[in-house]
Design an enzyme around this catalytic site. Sequence first.
Site, PDB file in Angstrom:
ATOM      1  N   HIS A  17       7.450  -0.009  11.111  1.00 39.38           N
ATOM      2  CA  HIS A  17       6.915  -0.675  12.050  1.00 39.38           C
ATOM      3  C   HIS A  17       6.587  -0.073  13.225  1.00 39.38           C
ATOM      4  CE1 HIS A  17       9.191  -3.548  13.615  1.00 39.38           C
ATOM      5  NE2 HIS A  17      10.201  -2.565  13.527  1.00 39.38           N
ATOM      6  N   ARG A  73     -12.024   2.447   0.945  1.00 37.59           N
ATOM      7  CA  ARG A  73     -11.538   3.190   2.447  1.00 37.59           C
ATOM      8  C   ARG A  73     -10.629   1.961   2.465  1.00 37.59           C
ATOM      9  NH1 ARG A  73     -10.572   6.474   6.266  1.00 37.59           N
ATOM     10  NH2 ARG A  73     -11.051   5.941   8.728  1.00 37.59           N
ATOM     11  N   HIS A 115       4.661  -4.498   0.662  1.00 38.72           N
ATOM     12  CA  HIS A 115       5.559  -3.263   0.438  1.00 38.72           C
ATOM     13  C   HIS A 115       6.464  -3.003  -0.950  1.00 38.72           C
ATOM     14  CE1 HIS A 115       4.943  -1.302   4.517  1.00 38.72           C
ATOM     15  NE2 HIS A 115       5.466  -2.551   4.962  1.00 38.72           N
ATOM     16  N   LYS A 153       4.541  -8.415   7.677  1.00 39.02           N
ATOM     17  CA  LYS A 153       5.621  -7.609   7.351  1.00 39.02           C
ATOM     18  C   LYS A 153       6.738  -7.810   6.317  1.00 39.02           C
ATOM     19  CE  LYS A 153       6.734  -4.163   8.551  1.00 39.02           C
ATOM     20  NZ  LYS A 153       6.072  -3.122   7.395  1.00 39.02           N
TER      21      LYS A 153
END
Length: 368
Positions: free
Chosen positions: A319, A132, A98, A79
Amino acid sequence: MSSAPHLWLRAETKPMEHRAALTPSTAKELLDAGFKITVERSDQRIFDDEEYAKVGCPLVDTLSWKTDAPADAYIVGLKELPENDDSPLHHTHIFFAHCFKNQGGWKELLHRFDAGNGTILDLEFLNDANGRRVAAFGYMAGFAGSAVGIDMWCHQKLKLPYGALKPYPNEDALIDYIKGRLAEAAKVNDGKLPKVMVMGALGRCGTGACDFARKAGIPEENIIKWDINETKGGGPFPQILKADIFVNCIYLTAKIPPFITREMLDGPRNLSVVCDVSCDTTNPNNPIPIYSINTTFKEPAVAVETSNPLPMEVCSIDHLPTLLPRESSDMFSHDLLPTMRELATRSESRVWNDAEKLFREKLEAARA
């Protein structure tokens, strides 16, 4: 690049993030393949520090990558990087950044890498030859999201506030807990179990959401599965209001009409819980524009004010797989392992080359 890459597993700083991009077992496989792996100590990671030490990884202080990691080390995490820091970033980081879909703060983060001449190899955009993702937490995100959505509905029926979430030691413990809650809630709901609508039901995330609902005892006829065929006409979709729980599992890649709007919630509805697993909260194209914050494990639900007296709550934890951190980490790290091995010959790896190319493109966009 050396044939023996150095991976530096950083400690996660996001509250309640217990997962790891590398597990002790995958770390051992990489060590056996000639990799060097340094592991930062962490008191919140589901795997004990000693589990890494036992397979041969040296342990170092938390966040010591900032000052001690060699320039050629890959800083590996999951993260966000620590907040309240705008210092230049010099290393190559492998994590979920992100920031490639114009999320909040995307330019600021890319400017830090630009200033330090660092690189992002984003885990979200490591794709195989068919486009993918080589590894994803999608299945476990949907699985956990479905659990939280059902749990929130149970709490509403039992007129209980929805408090903080804590990770479960294993899947069976989570299923047993939700089954118990459903039994209690059904007693005060004329014996009826909720209808759960899953958007993106054919994908990894949606499959996980449907699987959990079944394992928790939701009848098949109560699981409403929508995917591209049902949504190709474009939203909004009043059918969503007929479900009790809406679990959004779509992977947003372009602007689409909203699935539901805040105005729709004022009218007649059964819907009282939305679990937005996709969690595109800060994305300007968020298809569920009824809330504006990411919820957390500490405060998992946010109420949406409507003129309809029926409750309306949203879970938007970004998350969710850390609800089952050991299984989530094991699954993800195992799937990622072949691609991590390719770092030994990164210049020849299409997956890693494509990831760096994407980073360069996003960097140019941030400079514009």
